[in-house]
Design a protein around this motif. Structure first.
Motif, mmCIF file in Angstrom:
data_model
loop_
_atom_site.group_PDB
_atom_site.id
_atom_site.type_symbol
_atom_site.label_atom_id
_atom_site.label_comp_id
_atom_site.label_asym_id
_atom_site.label_seq_id
_atom_site.Cartn_x
_atom_site.Cartn_y
_atom_site.Cartn_z
ATOM 1 N N ILE A 40 -6.967 8.386 -9.402
ATOM 2 C CA ILE A 40 -7.897 9.003 -8.453
ATOM 3 C C ILE A 40 -9.289 8.472 -8.753
ATOM 4 C CG2 ILE A 40 -8.939 11.170 -7.666
ATOM 5 C CD1 ILE A 40 -6.318 12.574 -8.305
ATOM 6 N N ILE B 18 0.187 11.775 -8.470
ATOM 7 C CA ILE B 18 -0.923 10.897 -8.087
ATOM 8 C C ILE B 18 -1.585 10.475 -9.392
ATOM 9 C CG2 ILE B 18 -2.996 10.657 -6.678
ATOM 10 C CD1 ILE B 18 -0.487 11.436 -5.098
ATOM 11 N N CYS C 94 -8.267 9.270 2.818
ATOM 12 C CA CYS C 94 -7.735 9.751 1.543
ATOM 13 C C CYS C 94 -8.211 11.186 1.340
ATOM 14 C CB CYS C 94 -8.230 8.881 0.392
ATOM 15 S SG CYS C 94 -7.731 9.500 -1.238
ATOM 16 N N HIS C 95 -7.272 12.115 1.171
ATOM 17 C CA HIS C 95 -7.625 13.522 0.989
ATOM 18 C C HIS C 95 -7.992 13.844 -0.461
ATOM 19 C CE1 HIS C 95 -5.421 14.980 4.888
ATOM 20 N NE2 HIS C 95 -6.474 14.212 5.119
ATOM 21 N N TYR C 96 -8.021 12.795 -1.315
ATOM 22 C CA TYR C 96 -8.398 13.013 -2.711
ATOM 23 C C TYR C 96 -9.831 12.580 -3.002
ATOM 24 C CZ TYR C 96 -3.664 14.291 -3.964
ATOM 25 O OH TYR C 96 -2.462 14.956 -4.055
ATOM 26 N N CYS C 97 -10.264 11.448 -2.422
ATOM 27 C CA CYS C 97 -11.620 10.971 -2.715
ATOM 28 C C CYS C 97 -12.481 10.806 -1.472
ATOM 29 C CB CYS C 97 -11.573 9.646 -3.474
ATOM 30 S SG CYS C 97 -11.069 8.220 -2.466
ATOM 31 N N CYS D 73 -7.355 5.437 -5.125
ATOM 32 C CA CYS D 73 -6.370 6.403 -5.622
ATOM 33 C C CYS D 73 -4.975 5.900 -5.286
ATOM 34 C CB CYS D 73 -6.561 7.786 -4.968
ATOM 35 S SG CYS D 73 -8.266 8.387 -4.956
#
Length: 825
Positions: A775, A772, A559-562, A544
């Motif tokens: 992702i 962002i 990573c707080h997204y994936c 991401c």
């Protein structure tokens, strides 16, 4: 004989339309709308599907397959649930399969390459079987288990399903507990007196018989003491584990007592849901203002299906809810009490259990899947004397099968956690609750101190009823709010790490008085990122386009997204310098640095990292309630309706992040968050104090928070929303397209943008890269559709889907995925 009965079924997949299966004649009498059936899709996969329609119309486009088996004796999806599913599918532009995946607990939506195993039945007579059955059993036994696909080696494809169905009926084989992942009832061993013991003399004889078996005698004595007084006609049953625990013996000792015909030991199914707790407190009487609000709600419900209760923090809205719930129960109705945050259930459930006892159940994702399945089935069972009348839960609770719903309470209705972001359906539980209530002919009460602009608009324009609670309970004063300028503090050297001298001094004074403190920082982790002081390199996620957040306790960059994580870099990966430093601060860093300033204080965090399971967040909240924690540091979790008696100070450490967020709701959300967290201070007798640290002390939003002037915020935002074509005057739909190839994604966006503008004109904005823009290795581009509220939404969505499908169907754009978010938050 060919079947002339067919069913349309919903599969837990994102299929654009329902599939039709034929019903074998031997199953025709059992099939019903709303039950689950096992079906085969493709060559290998088996799924449990929901029957939505039964008919005799054979599809012309494809040959139907038979349903494999029937999983339910009665429907698990009610007609009104299908109505809600259809509305969600149409309004939020997703498939019924995606709704099904969100609606059912995992144990009720079974999918697998189902394993087939030989039955362990002791009555199995292999010699009496036909040659085909013997061959299949030998084949399965040689492999321990097999799949339907494997059986293609042995049987013609046309004979696999009929053969397995016959063998299932004869209990020769099992389909991996029917299908993989199915719900298994919880069972416990229970103990009672053996039927041969029917008097006190028999008990004494048993003790004499155990003279030389001291351990067994000890276990028998434990049972007798726990079962006293003994009713020999119906001896009390005790859980075996309780006897083992009391007598400090093993299960083998209990088995020995069974073998001697002294105790009867048996296994039976038990509920995971507690039914033993009875209400211990009467309902508190309402204050004069609360009673007036209660009366006004009743009056509004005479003409309106939805009412907004706009009450300041600490005004006693929960007590009003309790009285309304009690009124509904008296009328024989069920109640759904929605909360925006799981952490809130830990505190509110105790208040409700004290009044309503075992009439109330809880439903959210921190409970086991078995617990959720049991709650779901409990609501379906009208003959169950322990059927729930009240459900307390988060957004997924709207999918439960209520048969007699009278009221839905949406507490803290403004919260964005009512919105499901990913995956589809991207629904808002608050809005679905309104539709759900309409279908069930029920009422909705929305409560909050800081309404969503759209909700307040609906109330002010007469679509919803409006009831106000302007004062706190017992007329306790609202907290005083102090705005502290971080820039000035820094210039005057009064900024210590991330704390102004004002905040530190006030925390110290509160702790000296044995009062508690809440500190709010809307970012978890230790630091938002690491940076090389020499060259400015920042570690980023491999998948991401976002910097990695530093978590000190685990010593990882995350990573707080994936969810990607890596060990912390001690040297710069670009220039090799060892000068890696943290930038910014999260709750973990606040917690650590507070310990330096207040070494004798008990400090805890409440965020996603510390509250990953039900026990952890319940423990933190309980410890804070019991005053075992002095300072609680948290993210948004601490802003949502929690009620603590001893909190005198609330600190907002960084208001700027919220105020500067690039979104049309930024000012509304900033007001809501700061007002809500401020409302945790001074809720009982003493006025609380709030300190807001900011580099924008002259912000209009902060001035309104300080005056507690929601109406001024509403009027200001309404003017801006009207001018810039935002809700409540326009509907917003966000279309996100994704692809692994960035160049191809931009090409796709040009084609799609051309088609969308040909239909919607200037109402379409974009494409634009989000902040962002990559992702999970997929690049993203966004379009935004702004549509007048008076336009027919069904037609608008049909046109939108047609444009998307037209582009998505082009072979050169294979791999493109699209997500549509209606009413994004």
């Amino acid at each position: 004989m060919e079947s002339n009965l067919f069913v349309d079924v919903v599969l837990p997949l994102a299929l654009p339309r329902l599939l039709t299966y034929s019903v074998p004649n031997e199953l025709a009498a059992e099939v019903q709308v709303g039950i689950r059936v096992g079906v085969q899709l493709g060559k290998k996969k088996i799924y449990s599907a929901i029957v939505q329609r039964i008919h005799s119309e054979k599809p012309k486009e494809y040959d139907t397959k038979d349903i494999l088996l029937i999983l339910d004796k009665a429907p698990i999806i009610l007609p009104q649930q299908f109505e809600i599913w259809n509305w969600i599918s149409g309004y939020y532009m997703c498939t019924l399969g995606e709704v099904m995946k969100a609606a059912l607990p995992s144990g009720l939506k079974l999918e697998s390459e189902t394993k087939i195993t030989v039955s362990s039945s002791e009555e199995l007579d292999v010699e009496a079987l036909g040659e085909t059955e013997k061959t299949v059993l030998a084949f399965i036994s040689s492999r321990k288990s097999t799949t339907l696909a494997d059986l293609a080696e042995l049987l013609p494809s046309s004979r696999i399903l009929p053969t397995i169905r016959t063998m299932l009926d004869d209990k020769l084989v099992l389909l991996d507990e029917v299908l993989t992942g199915g719900f298994k009832p919880k069972k416990e061993y229970f103990v009672r007196l053996h039927p041969s013991i029917i008097s006190e003399d028999d008990v004494n004889t048993a003790f004499t018989k155990l003279d030389r078996a001291a351990v067994q005698q000890k276990a028998f004595l434990a049972y007798i003491s726990m079962a006293s007084p003994i009713d020999f006609a119906k001896p009390k049953e005790i859980e075996r584990k309780l006897i083992i625990e009391k007598a400090e013996v093993s299960a083998q000792v209990i088995k020995g007592l069974k073998d001697k015909n002294i105790l009867d030991v048996y296994e039976r199914e038990v509920a995971r849901l507690g039914f033993d707790d009875d209400p211990s407190k009467a309902i508190n009487p309402l204050s004069e203002t609360q009673q007036a609000a209660m009366d006004s709600i009743g009056t509004e419900f005479e003409t309106k299906d939805v009412v907004l209760l706009h009450g300041v923090t600490g005004s006693g809205k929960t007590e009003v809810y309790i009285h309304l719930i009690n009124k509904m129960l008296d009328e024989g109705k069920q109640v759904l009490y929605l909360l925006p945050e799981i952490a809130l259930t830990a505190q509110i459930i105790n208040r409700l259990k004290n009044v309503f006892g075992s009439k109330i159940g809880i439903y959210h994702s921190k409970f086991s899947d078995e617990h959720r399945v049991e709650t779901y089935l409990n609501l379906l069972d009208e003959d169950n004397p322990n059927q729930y009348q009240i459900i307390l839960g988060v957004r997924s609770s709207i999918f439960l099968p209520f048969k007699n719903l009278g009221l839905i309470i949406v507490d803290e209705e403004h919260e964005n956690t009512y919105k499901q972001y990913d995956p589809a359906p991207r629904y808002n539980a608050r809005d679905v609750a309104v539709i759900m209530a309409h279908i069930a002919k029920a009422k909705v009460l929305m409560g909050t101190a800081t309404p969503a602009i759209e909700t307040y608009f609906n109330a002010k324009t007469g679509k919803y009823g409006l009831v106000e609670l302007a004062n706190r309970f017992n007329d306790v004063a609202l907290p005083s709010i102090e705005i502290v300028d971080i820039r000035r503090a820094r210039k005057q050297k009064q900024l210590h790490s991330h704390f102004t001298a004002t905040l530190l001094d006030t925390i110290g004074a509160a702790l000296e008085k044995k009062e508690q403190v809440i500190l709010f920082q809307n970012r978890r982790g230790f630091a938002p990122f690491l940076e090389c002081e020499e060259c400015g390199w920042v570690p980023e996620c491999e998948h991401c386009n976002v910097s990695l957040t530093y978590h000190k306790r685990s010593n990882q960059l995350v990573c707080h997204y994936c969810g990607y994580s890596v060990a912390v870099y001690n040297t710069c990966q670009a220039c090799g310098s060892p000068s890696m430093v943290t930038k910014g601060f999260g709750t973990e860093k606040i917690e650590e640095e507070l310990q330096i300033f207040f070494p004798n204080a008990s400090i805890e965090r409440l965020d996603l990292d510390t509250a990953r399971n039900r026990n952890s967040y319940e423990r933190i909240i309980s410890d804070f309630e019991e005053r075992r924690i002095d300072i609680l540091v948290g993210t948004q979790m601490v802003t949502k309706g929690l009620d603590f008696d001893n909190v005198s100070l609330v600190g907002v450490l960084d208001a700027d992040t919220m105020l500067r967020f690039p979104d049309f709701r930024a000012y509304e959300r900033s007001y809501q968050l700061i007002s809500q967290v401020s409302g945790r201070a001074g809720r009982k007798e003493k006025q609380g104090h709030v300190i807001v640290q900011t580099s924008q002390p002259d912000s209009d939003v902060l001035a309104l928070v300080k005056r507690n002037d929601y109406n001024a915020l509403y009027q200001w935002q309404l003017v801006e929303r009207h001018e810039y074509l935002y809700p409540p005057f326009y509907r917003i739909t966000k279309i996100t397209i994704k692809h692994v190839d960035r160049r191809l994604l931009h090409e796709i966006s040009e084609v799609l943008g051309y088609r969308l503008r040909a239909i919607f004109g200037e109402r379409i904005l974009g494409p634009e890269e989000p902040a962002i823009n990559r992702i999970q290795n997929r690049y993203l581009l966004n379009f935004v559709l702004k549509m007048e509220r008076n336009k027919p939404t069904a037609k608008v969505k049909e046109l939108l889907w047609n444009a998307i499908y037209e582009v998505q169907g082009q072979p050169q754009y294979k791999g493109m995925t699209v997500s549509v978010d209606v009413d994004p938050m």
